[in-house]
Each structure stands twice: as C-alpha cells, then as structure tokens.
Design an enzyme around this catalytic site. Structure first.
Site, PDB file in Angstrom:
ATOM      1  CG  HIS A 236      13.581   2.895  -4.303  1.00 18.74           C
ATOM      2  ND1 HIS A 236      12.910   2.394  -3.209  1.00 18.74           N
ATOM      3  CD2 HIS A 236      12.671   2.950  -5.293  1.00 18.74           C
ATOM      4  CE1 HIS A 236      11.651   2.144  -3.531  1.00 18.74           C
ATOM      5  NE2 HIS A 236      11.481   2.477  -4.799  1.00 18.74           N
ATOM      6  CG  ASP A 263      14.134   2.309  -0.090  1.00 24.07           C
ATOM      7  OD1 ASP A 263      14.466   3.392  -0.611  1.00 24.07           O
ATOM      8  OD2 ASP A 263      13.337   1.511  -0.606  1.00 24.07           O
ATOM      9  N   GLY A 342       5.287   1.997  -8.275  1.00 26.74           N
ATOM     10  CA  GLY A 342       4.717   3.325  -8.177  1.00 26.74           C
ATOM     11  C   GLY A 342       4.175   3.628  -6.800  1.00 26.74           C
ATOM     12  CB  SER A 344       8.356   3.484  -4.366  1.00 24.07           C
ATOM     13  OG  SER A 344       8.762   2.214  -4.772  1.00 24.07           O
ATOM     14  CB  SER A 360      11.059  -0.514   0.846  1.00 27.25           C
ATOM     15  OG  SER A 360      12.307  -0.796   0.247  1.00 27.25           O
TER      16      SER A 360
END
Length: 399
Positions: A236, A263, A342, A344, A360
C-alpha cells in the site's frame, strides 16, 4: 444465534507450572549459548517491552527453538484433532510450548509440550475462517452492506475460536457479518478494540523512504533478484513505477506491488547502493538478519519503523484477514508491538534475527499510533516475508 462477545481482548489463560524434564534438560544445556546470542540492544528492548529479564533470555530462546523445530511434528502426532500450538508465559516468568487437541489426548510424546483439550479442531476453526473470507470476497461495492467498523478476523488457537475484531460500538456490525457468512457462531468470538484499522503510510517509517515525494514509509529488508538490488516493503506504500528516495536522493522505484488482497511489494535500487543485512534498533545500532524462519504464536518479535522506532511485543495470531477501507488483505500475522502511521513496510524480526515480515497496519487512534492502547488490545499487522520472497523471486540479504 449465539456469538461470544468480549469487550476486552485480554485472554485469561490458565497457567501451569508443569514443565517436562526433557525441556528442562534442553534449557539447562543451551542456557549459556542461547543467552550470549541475543543482541544487547534487543535484550534491552525485550526487557523494556516484554519484561523478559537477563536471567530469562536463555529459557525463552530454548522454548522458541522447541516451537520452531517441533511444530510440524506436533501437528502430525495430533492428526485431525490438532488445534494449534503457541508459546505461553507462566506466572513465574518462565515460558512453555502449549499444544491444543480437540480429542481426548492428555500428553504428547514430544518432550516439553503441555497439552490442552479444547472444543474445536484447527480444521473446524479454519472452516469458519474460510466462510468469513468468502463472504468478504463476495461483497459488491455499492450494493452489499458496508463492513465499516469490522477491523479484522483470524483463527486464534489460544482461545480456540475465530476472533472478529470490531471498532468500539460496532458489535452489531460484527454480528451481522458473522451471521451473513454462514460461519459457525459457536466458534466465533467478537471483540471490541480501541482505534480504527488503518494502513500506516498516511504520514510517514527500518529507515525512512519517500514515495513520489508525497508520502513516507519504512524499508523492510534488503533483498536481491539475480544481480538487481532492492528491498521489500508494504504494497500500500506505492504502485509499480513509483519513485523512491532515501535521504532526498532518488535510489530506485517500485518494481512490483500488490494491495489489497495482499500487502506486499519490492523496490529495485541502483547498483551503486549498498545493501546491509541489518534492521535499525533506533538506538544507534542494528540487529543482524540471520534468516526468515517463521516464529510461533507467543514468540517475541520486534518491529522497526521511522515513526515509533524499535518496539517489541509477541505474535498473537496468524492468517488474519484485515478489512481495510481500500479492501480486505488476507494471510497477515498479528503482533502487539505498537506502531504508528509511517511505520508501514518496516521490519518485523525475532530475537534470533529471523526476519518475519513487513508492517501493514493496525488499530490506530486519533494520535496516529496504537502505543497508548494496552498490549492485550493492540492489533499490529504484518505481511509475512517468505511469501513476498517467493512471489517475486527474491533472496534475503543475510548477515
């Protein structure tokens, strides 16, 4: 319909002081070596976040090794009655490996394993999980009733149920979702949990990188594909072709990306960049990546990202389906190390340096993280690393 509902996700598990002699011998024989293999910064983080003190490291690591080496053997031994296994902590701070059986089994031939009898086999729980996933996939945007408020669902061997997590005040939506799916309501438990489930890329996260100069995420792990260098991260964070910068310098672009459904993504970088088999501990040092063996439920795991730094917790569930606003993501692993927007794409790694996956999302509160939520109610989800490596033909850079 009867759906078991809990307003707190803390699981009350009966503890036992019974530890098999075979396990005790393993712990004793491996104590000095196991204790010495834990990175000093990782020891500090495990003590800070998990309350695992120096005298307990060796015994924990021995239990972790037992879970990794004997997990498949336990499953074969229990057969169709197998209901899962996990690492659990005793009241005195020691650790043990627990295996559940839906049969009348009282013990295991494998030393160091505590057996518990439960109602549902893992196969039965997975059938309910599959029905929930199928119901999610069959929904038609604009026609089907929205799943707003339903955060995630997964098989939880510890509670011997399929847990459906919902926003606070959204119990009715969870009940409707279960009822429409046709899943066995007796095997499902609905839990309210603080915050709302979000991907963690809105503001910014390993080390930080930017996507198209617009958003920020975190590096997962260094990888190679033949002679091409790169790193894995969350899907993502960016689409294929999106430009990636680290420290303001353009280093590469997204080579492939998938979200939702999964993801996962990887970024290819120029040959002039240096790949390191490290994960930043945000204390001036790094944790060395040794491999990618997946850890058991209950195992200690730490995550690294640009927003909340280096945080530790435990693995609390596997094969979680997350109901993000952009669409469902399947097969995630859940931990309770805190995270924020952030983080991620950032790294999840065990005490033994085994890479687990990339960040994720989680049940983020208004302040942009879930660090203020009790660990028992915290949902921090990561995409498993090995499927990413397999799908994209990547090799993990190891130390």
């Amino acid at each position: 319909m009867s759906v078991s509902i809990s307003r707190q996700s803390a699981r009350k598990i009966s503890l036992s002081a019974c530890v098999a002699l075979a396990a005790a011998a393993t712990f004793a024989s491996g104590a000095a070596v196991a204790g010495d293999t834990v990175d000093a910064q990782l020891k500090f983080a495990m003590q800070r976040d998990l309350g695992i003190f120096p005298g307990q490291y060796a015994q924990y690591l021995a239990t972790e090794r037992l879970a990794q080496s004997q997990g498949r053997a336990i499953e074969r031994e229990f057969g169709s009655a197998y209901a899962g296994s996990w690492i659990e902590r005793n009241a005195d701070g020691s650790f043990k490996l627990v295996a559940a059986s839906a049969g009348a089994r009282k013990s295991s031939s494998i030393g160091g394993v505590e057996v518990r009898n439960v109602r549902h086999s893992l196969k039965q729980l997975q059938q309910s999980m599959d029905l929930l996933d199928a119901s999610s996939r069959a929904r038609i945007k604009g026609i089907s009733k929205p799943l707003t408020g339903v955060q995630s669902w997964y098989v939880d061997p510890v509670s011997n149920s399929v847990v459906v997590k919902v926003d606070q005040g959204a119990l009715d939506r969870g009940i409707d979702f279960v009822a429409l799916s046709g899943a066995d309501s007796g095997s499902v438990r609905i839990e309210e949990t603080p915050g709302t489930l979000q991907t963690a890329a809105t503001i910014v996260g390993g080390i930080e990188y930017s996507i198209n100069n617009a958003s920020l995420c975190s590096v997962g792990f260094s990888v190679t594909r033949s002679s091409t260098k790169g790193f894995v991260t969350a899907g993502h964070c960016g689409s294929a072709g999106a430009i990636v910068r680290i420290g303001g310098a353009q280093v590469g672009s997204f080579a492939a990306s998938r979200f939702p459904g999964n993801d996962r993504a990887w970024v290819s970088v120029g040959s002039g960049n240096t790949l390191q088999p490290w994960v930043s501990n945000y204390s001036g040092g790094n944790v060395i990546v040794r491999g990618s063996t997946e850890a058991a439920i209950g195992a200690a795991v730490c995550r690294s990202g640009r927003t909340t730094g280096y945080r530790c917790g435990t693995i609390t569930a596997k094969n979680v389906t997350a109901n993000y606003a952009q669409g469902a993501v399947y097969g995630l692993t859940q931990g309770n190390a805190c995270m924020g927007r952030g983080d991620s794409g950032g790294s999840w790694i065990t005490s033994a340096g085994q890479a687990q996956g990339v960040m994720s999302g989680g049940n983020v509160q208004a302040n942009g993280n879930n660090c203020g939520i009790p660990a028992s109610q915290r949902s921090s989800l990561f995409e498993r690393l090995n499927p990413i490596l397999s799908q994209y033909g990547l090799s993990l850079v190891r130390g």
